[in-house]
Write a protein that holds these residues in place. Structure first.
Motif: not given
Length: 167
Positions: A41-42, A46-48, A67-72, A152-154
């Protein structure tokens, strides 16, 4: 209020169809899951690029969550914690969202996670695996703008059944 929500959620999950059987009676939550970034919901810019969460059973220590994140912009982050499944607080390493976590497993396919940052509640998340074991829903509850409750739901898809990579 959170307790009532969790009780109602667990009661609904437990009264539904049985969870797909897992090898050796393991929770269907164990393994790695990728968020569907197109449903975040963005704004798309802006989404990763990716978000992966991995749950590993570490025996007497509880569960390890990575938790592994690769941002935008392509920057990567890796947060990790190991916590008992009894609601006991445990440290989170290298997370921008939390420095403490508590976990409970009220049903084999449901995990309740409470996150705190700097002594202030950050969010409560409920992870629920679908009956077929292929998808995971994360419902996050937190204080939004003006201190009002927000949810929010993912949506996640199973990508593999493996443990967290070593820190």
């Amino acid at each position: 209020m959170k307790a009532i929500f969790v009780v109602l959620l667990v009661a609904g999950v437990m009264s539904g169809p049985a969870v797909a059987e897992q090898p050796s009676g393991a929770s269907p939550l164990l393994g790695s899951w990728a968020v569907d970034v197109s449903r975040l919901p963005m704004p798309p810019a802006a989404r990763p690029r990716s978000v992966t969460i991995t749950f590993s059973d570490t025996g007497a220590e509880g569960w390890t969550t990575c938790v592994d994140i690769v941002d935008a912009d392509g920057a990567a982050s890796h947060a990790i914690s190991t916590a008992a499944l009894d609601g006991t607080a445990a440290p989170v390493k290298d997370s921008i969202e939390a420095d403490t976590v508590a976990l409970e497993l009220p049903a084999p396919n449901v995990l309740v996670m409470d996150l705190v940052k700097g002594g202030i509640p950050a969010s409560t998340r409920v992870y629920t695996v679908a009956v077929d074991g292929r998808s995971l829903t994360e419902t996050a509850s937190y204080a939004g703008g003006h201190g009002l409750p927000m949810m929010r739901t993912n949506h996640f898809t199973r990508i593999r059944r493996q443990d967290c990579p070593a820190p």
